[in-house]
Design a protein around this motif. Structure first.
Motif, PDB file in Angstrom:
ATOM      1  N   PHE A 126       0.179  -2.349  -2.644  1.00  0.00           N
ATOM      2  CA  PHE A 126       0.339  -3.789  -1.817  1.00  0.00           C
ATOM      3  C   PHE A 126      -0.212  -4.852  -2.484  1.00  0.00           C
ATOM      4  O   PHE A 126       0.218  -6.070  -2.669  1.00  0.00           O
ATOM      5  CB  PHE A 126      -0.353  -3.387  -0.789  1.00  0.00           C
ATOM      6  CG  PHE A 126      -0.179  -4.419   0.356  1.00  0.00           C
ATOM      7  CD1 PHE A 126       0.950  -4.883   0.903  1.00  0.00           C
ATOM      8  CD2 PHE A 126      -1.151  -5.392   0.535  1.00  0.00           C
ATOM      9  CE1 PHE A 126       0.864  -5.957   1.830  1.00  0.00           C
ATOM     10  CE2 PHE A 126      -1.085  -6.581   1.558  1.00  0.00           C
ATOM     11  CZ  PHE A 126      -0.006  -6.755   2.034  1.00  0.00           C
TER      12      PHE A 126
ATOM     13  N   ALA B  82       6.172  -7.632   1.953  1.00  0.00           N
ATOM     14  CA  ALA B  82       4.946  -7.723   1.730  1.00  0.00           C
ATOM     15  C   ALA B  82       4.191  -9.048   2.577  1.00  0.00           C
ATOM     16  O   ALA B  82       3.065  -8.850   3.309  1.00  0.00           O
ATOM     17  CB  ALA B  82       4.408  -7.637   0.230  1.00  0.00           C
TER      18      ALA B  82
ATOM     19  N   ALA C 126       4.466  -8.357   6.095  1.00  0.00           N
ATOM     20  CA  ALA C 126       3.112  -7.389   6.426  1.00  0.00           C
ATOM     21  C   ALA C 126       1.777  -8.011   6.465  1.00  0.00           C
ATOM     22  O   ALA C 126       1.015  -7.847   7.599  1.00  0.00           O
ATOM     23  CB  ALA C 126       2.954  -6.502   5.480  1.00  0.00           C
ATOM     24  N   THR C 127       1.549  -9.335   5.913  1.00  0.00           N
ATOM     25  CA  THR C 127       0.362 -10.002   5.849  1.00  0.00           C
ATOM     26  C   THR C 127       0.372 -10.812   7.186  1.00  0.00           C
ATOM     27  O   THR C 127      -0.617 -10.949   7.953  1.00  0.00           O
ATOM     28  CB  THR C 127       0.226 -10.846   4.857  1.00  0.00           C
ATOM     29  OG1 THR C 127       1.089 -12.065   4.888  1.00  0.00           O
ATOM     30  CG2 THR C 127       0.142 -10.316   3.407  1.00  0.00           C
TER      31      THR C 127
ATOM     32  N   LYS D  31       1.577  -9.696   9.730  1.00  0.00           N
ATOM     33  CA  LYS D  31       1.268  -8.558  10.814  1.00  0.00           C
ATOM     34  C   LYS D  31      -0.155  -8.345  10.907  1.00  0.00           C
ATOM     35  O   LYS D  31      -0.669  -7.258  11.583  1.00  0.00           O
ATOM     36  CB  LYS D  31       2.260  -7.567  10.679  1.00  0.00           C
ATOM     37  CG  LYS D  31       3.547  -7.802  10.810  1.00  0.00           C
ATOM     38  CD  LYS D  31       4.083  -7.842  12.183  1.00  0.00           C
ATOM     39  CE  LYS D  31       4.254  -6.415  12.800  1.00  0.00           C
ATOM     40  NZ  LYS D  31       4.488  -6.487  14.278  1.00  0.00           N
TER      41      LYS D  31
ATOM     42  N   LYS E  51      -1.600  -6.828   7.624  1.00  0.00           N
ATOM     43  CA  LYS E  51      -2.070  -5.967   6.555  1.00  0.00           C
ATOM     44  C   LYS E  51      -2.716  -6.832   5.481  1.00  0.00           C
ATOM     45  O   LYS E  51      -2.426  -7.685   5.228  1.00  0.00           O
ATOM     46  CB  LYS E  51      -0.868  -5.344   6.115  1.00  0.00           C
ATOM     47  CG  LYS E  51      -0.980  -4.241   5.092  1.00  0.00           C
ATOM     48  CD  LYS E  51       0.357  -3.700   4.677  1.00  0.00           C
ATOM     49  CE  LYS E  51       0.165  -2.737   3.430  1.00  0.00           C
ATOM     50  NZ  LYS E  51      -0.692  -1.648   3.663  1.00  0.00           N
ATOM     51  N   THR E  52      -3.811  -6.168   4.924  1.00  0.00           N
ATOM     52  CA  THR E  52      -4.526  -6.755   3.941  1.00  0.00           C
ATOM     53  C   THR E  52      -4.577  -5.666   2.572  1.00  0.00           C
ATOM     54  O   THR E  52      -5.153  -6.309   1.666  1.00  0.00           O
ATOM     55  CB  THR E  52      -5.877  -7.188   4.346  1.00  0.00           C
ATOM     56  OG1 THR E  52      -6.696  -5.925   4.670  1.00  0.00           O
ATOM     57  CG2 THR E  52      -5.932  -8.347   5.611  1.00  0.00           C
ATOM     58  N   GLU E  53      -4.286  -4.760   2.608  1.00  0.00           N
ATOM     59  CA  GLU E  53      -4.264  -3.723   1.528  1.00  0.00           C
ATOM     60  C   GLU E  53      -3.243  -2.492   1.641  1.00  0.00           C
ATOM     61  O   GLU E  53      -2.499  -2.673   2.535  1.00  0.00           O
ATOM     62  CB  GLU E  53      -5.667  -3.040   1.534  1.00  0.00           C
ATOM     63  CG  GLU E  53      -6.161  -2.316   2.778  1.00  0.00           C
ATOM     64  CD  GLU E  53      -7.409  -2.109   2.535  1.00  0.00           C
ATOM     65  OE1 GLU E  53      -7.667  -0.629   2.375  1.00  0.00           O
ATOM     66  OE2 GLU E  53      -8.338  -2.534   2.361  1.00  0.00           O
TER      67      GLU E  53
END
Length: 72
Positions: A3, A62, A65-66, A68, A70-72
């Motif tokens: 990621f 990606a 996802a950030t 949402k 997500k950080t990793e």
């Protein structure tokens, strides 16, 4: 690809960080203080990222996802 590698490649290609994309998405009306607006679909965001920043599907997801959290 990890990621973080996606995020690093996006930064190299566009010069923008996830925080920069978040600001732009708020201006586009995709996000509010709580996150992604309930009326906004993932494809709206990824299509915008592909069209305006020439990101591929994986890279656009990606960034999504950030949004949402997500950080990793």
């Amino acid at each position: 690809m990890s990621f973080q590698a996606y995020i690093d490649n996006i930064k190299l290609k566009t010069g923008k960080s996830p925080a920069d994309f978040r600001k732009l998405a708020k201006k586009k009306g995709f996000l509010d203080k709580a996150g992604i607006k309930a009326t906004v679909k993932a494809t709206q965001i990824t299509d915008w990222l592909k069209a305006d920043f020439q990101l591929g599907s994986g890279h656009a997801m990606a960034i999504y996802a950030t949004f949402k959290g997500k950080t990793e």
